[in-house]
Write a protein that holds these residues in place. Structure first.
Motif, PDB file in Angstrom:
ATOM      1  N   TRP A 120      -4.840 -18.294  13.469  1.00 13.17           N
ATOM      2  CA  TRP A 120      -3.548 -17.601  13.440  1.00 13.17           C
ATOM      3  C   TRP A 120      -3.387 -16.955  12.072  1.00 13.17           C
ATOM      4  CZ3 TRP A 120       1.081 -20.473  15.980  1.00 13.17           C
ATOM      5  CH2 TRP A 120       2.186 -19.635  16.064  1.00 13.17           C
ATOM      6  N   LYS A 121      -3.424 -15.630  12.025  1.00 15.49           N
ATOM      7  CA  LYS A 121      -3.266 -14.880  10.769  1.00 15.49           C
ATOM      8  C   LYS A 121      -2.004 -14.030  10.841  1.00 15.49           C
ATOM      9  CE  LYS A 121      -7.286 -15.768   8.740  1.00 15.49           C
ATOM     10  NZ  LYS A 121      -7.817 -15.570   7.450  1.00 15.49           N
ATOM     11  N   ARG A 122      -1.317 -13.922   9.708  1.00  9.56           N
ATOM     12  CA  ARG A 122      -0.046 -13.199   9.654  1.00  9.56           C
ATOM     13  C   ARG A 122      -0.042 -12.260   8.450  1.00  9.56           C
ATOM     14  NH1 ARG A 122       4.706 -17.030  10.271  1.00  9.56           N
ATOM     15  NH2 ARG A 122       4.165 -16.785  12.430  1.00  9.56           N
ATOM     16  N   ASN A 123       0.430 -11.010   8.649  1.00 14.05           N
ATOM     17  CA  ASN A 123       0.501  -9.986   7.608  1.00 14.05           C
ATOM     18  C   ASN A 123       1.929  -9.461   7.508  1.00 14.05           C
ATOM     19  OD1 ASN A 123      -2.396 -10.097   7.475  1.00 14.05           O
ATOM     20  ND2 ASN A 123      -2.426  -8.830   9.298  1.00 14.05           N
ATOM     21  N   ARG A 124       2.282  -8.927   6.324  1.00 13.46           N
ATOM     22  CA  ARG A 124       3.652  -8.448   6.113  1.00 13.46           C
ATOM     23  C   ARG A 124       3.681  -7.073   5.452  1.00 13.46           C
ATOM     24  NH1 ARG A 124       6.482 -13.630   5.645  1.00 13.46           N
ATOM     25  NH2 ARG A 124       6.727 -14.152   7.836  1.00 13.46           N
ATOM     26  N   LEU A 125       4.555  -6.212   5.956  1.00 11.19           N
ATOM     27  CA  LEU A 125       4.861  -4.911   5.373  1.00 11.19           C
ATOM     28  C   LEU A 125       6.327  -4.954   4.958  1.00 11.19           C
ATOM     29  CD1 LEU A 125       4.276  -1.790   4.952  1.00 11.19           C
ATOM     30  CD2 LEU A 125       5.303  -1.516   7.216  1.00 11.19           C
ATOM     31  N   THR A 126       6.613  -4.551   3.729  1.00 15.80           N
ATOM     32  CA  THR A 126       8.009  -4.526   3.262  1.00 15.80           C
ATOM     33  C   THR A 126       8.343  -3.160   2.666  1.00 15.80           C
ATOM     34  OG1 THR A 126       7.392  -5.442   1.112  1.00 15.80           O
ATOM     35  CG2 THR A 126       8.156  -7.003   2.781  1.00 15.80           C
TER      36      THR A 126
ATOM     37  N   ILE B  96      17.643   2.576  -9.965  1.00 11.12           N
ATOM     38  CA  ILE B  96      17.315   2.374  -8.555  1.00 11.12           C
ATOM     39  C   ILE B  96      15.799   2.224  -8.418  1.00 11.12           C
ATOM     40  CG2 ILE B  96      17.368   3.390  -6.232  1.00 11.12           C
ATOM     41  CD1 ILE B  96      20.131   2.652  -7.274  1.00 11.12           C
ATOM     42  N   ARG B  97      15.376   1.273  -7.601  1.00  9.39           N
ATOM     43  CA  ARG B  97      13.948   1.063  -7.323  1.00  9.39           C
ATOM     44  C   ARG B  97      13.715   1.175  -5.814  1.00  9.39           C
ATOM     45  NH1 ARG B  97      11.294  -3.801 -10.170  1.00  9.39           N
ATOM     46  NH2 ARG B  97      11.246  -2.206 -11.782  1.00  9.39           N
ATOM     47  N   VAL B  98      12.760   2.018  -5.433  1.00  8.09           N
ATOM     48  CA  VAL B  98      12.328   2.153  -4.041  1.00  8.09           C
ATOM     49  C   VAL B  98      10.898   1.614  -3.987  1.00  8.09           C
ATOM     50  CG1 VAL B  98      11.913   3.730  -2.124  1.00  8.09           C
ATOM     51  CG2 VAL B  98      13.792   4.173  -3.715  1.00  8.09           C
ATOM     52  N   LYS B  99      10.662   0.617  -3.118  1.00  5.82           N
ATOM     53  CA  LYS B  99       9.402  -0.130  -3.141  1.00  5.82           C
ATOM     54  C   LYS B  99       8.833  -0.283  -1.733  1.00  5.82           C
ATOM     55  CE  LYS B  99       7.774  -4.598  -4.958  1.00  5.82           C
ATOM     56  NZ  LYS B  99       8.213  -5.812  -5.674  1.00  5.82           N
ATOM     57  N   ALA B 100       7.505  -0.157  -1.615  1.00  4.38           N
ATOM     58  CA  ALA B 100       6.812  -0.386  -0.343  1.00  4.38           C
ATOM     59  C   ALA B 100       5.514  -1.121  -0.631  1.00  4.38           C
ATOM     60  CB  ALA B 100       6.533   0.931   0.368  1.00  4.38           C
ATOM     61  N   GLY B 101       5.190  -2.100   0.217  1.00  2.00           N
ATOM     62  CA  GLY B 101       3.957  -2.847   0.021  1.00  2.00           C
ATOM     63  C   GLY B 101       3.470  -3.499   1.299  1.00  2.00           C
ATOM     64  N   TYR B 102       2.181  -3.823   1.307  1.00  2.00           N
ATOM     65  CA  TYR B 102       1.559  -4.493   2.443  1.00  2.00           C
ATOM     66  C   TYR B 102       0.735  -5.657   1.908  1.00  2.00           C
ATOM     67  CZ  TYR B 102      -1.232  -5.384   6.585  1.00  2.00           C
ATOM     68  OH  TYR B 102      -1.818  -5.984   7.664  1.00  2.00           O
ATOM     69  N   LYS B 103       0.907  -6.822   2.514  1.00  2.00           N
ATOM     70  CA  LYS B 103       0.144  -7.997   2.103  1.00  2.00           C
ATOM     71  C   LYS B 103      -0.414  -8.697   3.335  1.00  2.00           C
ATOM     72  CE  LYS B 103       2.119  -8.522  -2.411  1.00  2.00           C
ATOM     73  NZ  LYS B 103       2.523  -9.446  -3.452  1.00  2.00           N
TER      74      LYS B 103
END
Length: 185
Positions: A172-178, A151-158
């Motif tokens: 126009w700038k866009r960011n992502r949190l997953t 099992i892998r639990v993952k968090a990141g921000y780009k």
């Protein structure tokens, strides 16, 4: 030649395939300007989910690279205006792993993600009649934990590196949190 094939096989033998399903939050900032002066700044957040897979290849020691591919689906219902977006995400995350015990391993990662917008539609615009670019490069990092190599639990921000507006007066700038949970093979 035989030595190169042996090295390549050894590298693939230590690779791990991961399939993930997770939550994706997007934040964007749109600035309208005229003659170099910012007239208006509009910030918006919306969320959705992502599915993806990556292939973590060992480079040397604890250093790895995990190229992958994913699909992001975002939705928003703001003041009775419905919005939906569908993206192809191609991360290339360099990562380093640390053992935290017999059953846990922590990885820290950083790298770019290529983001190709396929559909962006709301009640009043879509990409075909709006000055919006479909391509973005996101840069950032995060961490994941492998539990029992299953099992892998993952968090990141780009953060978005490119201005995705085609207009000279709009930035126009866009960011992502997953945040995701994955299964390792």
């Amino acid at each position: 030649m035989l030595f190169a094939a042996a090295l390549l096989t050894a590298g693939f033998a230590s690779a791990q395939v991961s399939y993930q399903l997770g939550f994706m939050a997007t934040s964007q900032e749109v600035k309208t300007s005229f003659a170099g002066h910012v007239l208006d700044t509009d910030k918006d957040n919306y969320s959705g989910f992502m599915v993806g897979a990556d292939y973590n290849l060992n480079i040397v020691g604890g250093l790895n690279v995990a190229p992958g591919i994913g699909l992001g689906f975002s939705f928003d219902n703001d003041n009775d205006e419905k919005y939906k977006e569908f993206d192809v995400l191609v991360p290339v995350d360099f990562n380093y792993g640390f053992n935290l015990g017999q059953d846990l391993k922590l990885y820290l990662f950083a790298g770019p993600t290529l983001d190709l917008g396929l559909v962006s539609k709301s009640d009043d615009f879509d990409w075909f009649d709006h000055d919006m670019k479909r391509f973005n490069i996101l840069l950032g990092g995060g961490a994941w934990v492998d539990i029992k190599d299953v099992i892998r639990v993952k968090a990141g921000y780009k953060a978005g590196m490119l201005d995705i507006s085609d207009s000279d007066n709009i930035s126009w700038k866009r960011n992502r949190l997953t945040v995701s949970v994955g299964y390792l093979f």
